[in-house]
Scaffold this motif. Structure first.
Motif, mmCIF file in Angstrom:
data_model
loop_
_atom_site.group_PDB
_atom_site.id
_atom_site.type_symbol
_atom_site.label_atom_id
_atom_site.label_comp_id
_atom_site.label_asym_id
_atom_site.label_seq_id
_atom_site.Cartn_x
_atom_site.Cartn_y
_atom_site.Cartn_z
ATOM 1 N N LYS A 161 -25.358 -52.196 37.449
ATOM 2 C CA LYS A 161 -26.556 -52.023 37.867
ATOM 3 C C LYS A 161 -26.504 -52.379 39.285
ATOM 4 N N MET A 162 -26.934 -51.646 40.144
ATOM 5 C CA MET A 162 -26.989 -52.046 41.612
ATOM 6 C C MET A 162 -28.429 -51.950 42.136
ATOM 7 N N ASP A 163 -28.456 -52.295 43.429
ATOM 8 C CA ASP A 163 -29.693 -52.111 44.106
ATOM 9 C C ASP A 163 -30.130 -50.860 44.421
ATOM 10 N N LEU A 164 -29.019 -49.985 44.420
ATOM 11 C CA LEU A 164 -29.562 -48.540 44.655
ATOM 12 C C LEU A 164 -29.538 -47.757 43.628
ATOM 13 N N GLY A 165 -29.108 -48.141 42.351
ATOM 14 C CA GLY A 165 -29.356 -47.550 41.121
ATOM 15 C C GLY A 165 -28.102 -47.948 40.184
ATOM 16 N N LEU A 166 -27.740 -46.767 39.228
ATOM 17 C CA LEU A 166 -26.898 -46.994 38.359
ATOM 18 C C LEU A 166 -25.577 -46.418 38.763
ATOM 19 N N LEU A 167 -24.390 -47.064 38.701
ATOM 20 C CA LEU A 167 -22.953 -46.895 39.110
ATOM 21 C C LEU A 167 -22.235 -46.794 37.951
#
Length: 587
Positions: free
Chosen positions: A446-452
């Motif tokens: 889970k990242m600031d920009l979305g799911l990686l």
């Protein structure tokens, strides 16, 4: 650091600096004008010990200009610290603007210089405070009364254990009270610093030659030797200056930013007055923050409104604009960018930006004197109450739907960012052919920009829901349908392309050149996913592959879509199967 004063149409420059090339002679001085040049006594560590000057301001005490004082903010090694010889303290120094020095001692030297400690600390449970002792920047917020500004200080830690920053607020009344209080004094067999309880000469050391102080002395040169001698030997005040609420309004210990500069704007909102902090970092980001004090719990709530990427900066205000300057450029940033919060009343209220309010049509600039009813709640962000009857439910029901395709064993990012930085993002997934929703597993980052997805699997196919939670309001921002294309089917498609040996095959040939009864090769790609999604995938391919720019590029390099032989195909494709994102490899 310097401040310029005007008196009788003459300019006087007050500055704190190092007066030599080697940086050894630190001085507070006054130059220009008709009054004599004056400075602190050199080589006297009681006055200044390796200071780092940060800011200076002239702040009047009253209507008598002869009583004006100049305040210097700096950091220095503390002589009175008993915990260690290398302790660093933040200081406030003060001199009278009309100081002429002494007659027989301190000739052309400050005879009114005093200083005291500026404290910014977090109270501890065991009574031991965590101090932020190194002053990074200071900002003077003018109010309607120019004699009572508000002072904001940005502090850093000197600890070797952790790195942290804090912002403390001070009233000028607290600073004046410390300078009008008792002096510090070294006494006893071990010469500990303590409260001076002896006789204080008249006029009070550190006071100005003015009518407010009796008018008996025309200049400091007329002061008795006893008063000048006492000021020389007692420059340190005993009382320290504590901030408003006796704690910082903002503390940052996450290590994400190195805070360097601060500027503050006071703005009127629907539910009160707020101080908006613009904080510059060393990597060119400006944070726009407000803090809200809860009197019941004696705690501060931090609300980050924006993170603006600019460059290495110097902050300055002018006509509702923030000017950010570096060595090579100047950028202009608006105080308010209300349109970034969207077109819904709920989003506007949840932003909690005192500059912005919902006017019934859009999120726009808030004016306290406006005649239209504005919906805004900076303190609580209660969008449900503020937006009742303003299409609140309809606004929350709007969910953006996307289709994303990923190749098996490759990395894929599902993007989703909330409109406000205060919102918490929660992801749910509904796997293909399953009715229930569940939270994403630990294999997905889970990242600031979305799911990686570092390595996409077939079982990752499904529907992903990006939800934001803020003040008990749950909003599904995005619904993303993830389709996973099997690795083997991709290989088969390219292998078939090679075996048929069709020269210069294009993924998107011009429609006019397609013979009747044939179909573009990218439509064969639909077989990898299934005919149930035929129309949706066709639209996707048209958008991604069939632009004019892409077609021209492919005509110039058809070899990108054709391998010379099967061995070359394998050499080019296989290493990419397990490729990690660059930022993951670097870290």
């Amino acid at each position: 650091t310097a401040v310029l004063s005007r008196k009788l149409q003459l300019s006087y420059l007050f500055a704190g600096l190092y007066n030599d090339y080697w940086g050894r002679d630190a001085a507070v001085l006054r130059t220009m004008g008709r009054m004599p040049h004056i400075r602190t006594e050199p080589d006297d560590e009681r006055l200044l010990k390796e200071p780092k000057f940060v800011g200076s301001y002239m702040i009047p005490d009253n209507e008598d200009r002869e009583d004006n004082k100049v305040y210097f903010f700096f950091t220095e090694k503390a002589l009175e610290a008993e915990t260690g010889t290398h302790a660093i303290y933040a200081r406030v120094g003060r001199v009278c603007a009309n100081d002429m020095g002494g007659q027989r001692m301190l000739v052309n030297k400050w005879s009114t210089f005093l200083k005291t400690r500026l404290i910014c600390s977090v109270p501890g449970m065991n009574g031991i405070d965590t101090h932020f002792d190194e002053l990074e920047d200071v900002f003077l917020l003018q109010t309607r009364d120019n004699k009572n500004p508000v002072i904001f200080g940005l502090f850093n830690t000197t600890s070797n254990i952790f790195r942290g920053y804090a912002i403390c607020v001070y009233h000028i009344a607290s600073i004046r009270a410390a300078f009008n209080g008792p002096y510090a004094h070294k006494e006893g067999p071990e010469y500990h610093w303590s409260l001076y309880e002896g006789k204080v000469p008249y006029p009070r050391p550190g006071s100005c030659a003015s009518k407010v102080n009796g008018g008996l002395y025309g200049t400091t040169k007329d002061y008795p030797d006893e008063a000048v001698r006492f000021a020389r030997s007692h420059p340190l005040m005993y009382q320290s200056i504590k901030p408003v609420h006796k704690r910082p309004i903002l503390v940052k210990t996450d290590g994400k930013y190195n805070l360097k500069q601060i500027a503050v704007d006071r703005v009127e909102a629907e539910d009160g007055q707020y101080d908006v902090l613009f904080i510059g970092t060393d990597n060119g980001i400006v944070l726009k923050v407000i803090t809200i004090y809860n009197q019941d719990t004696e705690s501060m709530e931090e609300v980050i409104l924006e993170e603006m990427q600019v460059f290495k900066c110097v902050l300055h205000f002018l006509q509702q604009q923030l000017y950010i300057g570096s060595e090579s450029a100047v950028a202009q940033v608006k105080f308010h960018q209300c349109d970034m919060y969207g077109t819904a009343c709920a989003d506007c209220c949840l932003a909690r930006d005192p500059y912005c309010a919902w006017d019934g049509i859009s999120c726009s600039r808030y004016y306290p004197t406006g005649i239209r009813f504005r919906r805004q709640d900076v303190r609580h962000g209660n969008a449900a109450q503020q937006c009742f009857g303003q299409q609140f439910i309809e606004a929350l029901a709007k969910t953006e739907e996307l289709v994303v395709y990923g190749i098996e064993y490759n990395s894929t990012l599902l993007e989703c960012t909330p409109r406000t930085l205060q919102a918490k993002v929660i992801w749910f997934m509904q796997r293909a052919h399953e009715a229930r929703k569940e939270e994403t597993d630990d294999r997905i980052i889970k990242m600031d920009l979305g799911l990686l997805f570092l390595r996409l699997h077939r079982l990752d196919a499904g529907t992903y829901f990006c939800q934001t939670v803020e003040h008990s309001i749950v909003h599904t921002v995005r619904k993303i349908m993830l389709e996973v294309v099997e690795e083997g089917r991709v290989d088969e498609m390219f292998n078939k392309d090679y075996e048929e040996d069709i020269p210069h095959r294009m993924p998107c040939p011009a429609q006019s050149s397609i013979p009747q009864g044939s179909k573009p090769w990218y439509k064969e790609f639909l077989q990898l996913i299934g005919y149930s999604n035929f129309q949706r995938v066709e639209e996707y391919c048209e958008k991604v592959w069939c632009t004019d720019k892409r077609r021209k590029k492919l005509k110039m390099s058809p070899s990108k879509w054709k391998y010379a032989n099967p061995q070359e195909k394998k050499a080019r494709i296989r290493p990419e199967h397990y490729r990690l994102p660059r930022n993951v490899v670097d870290s």
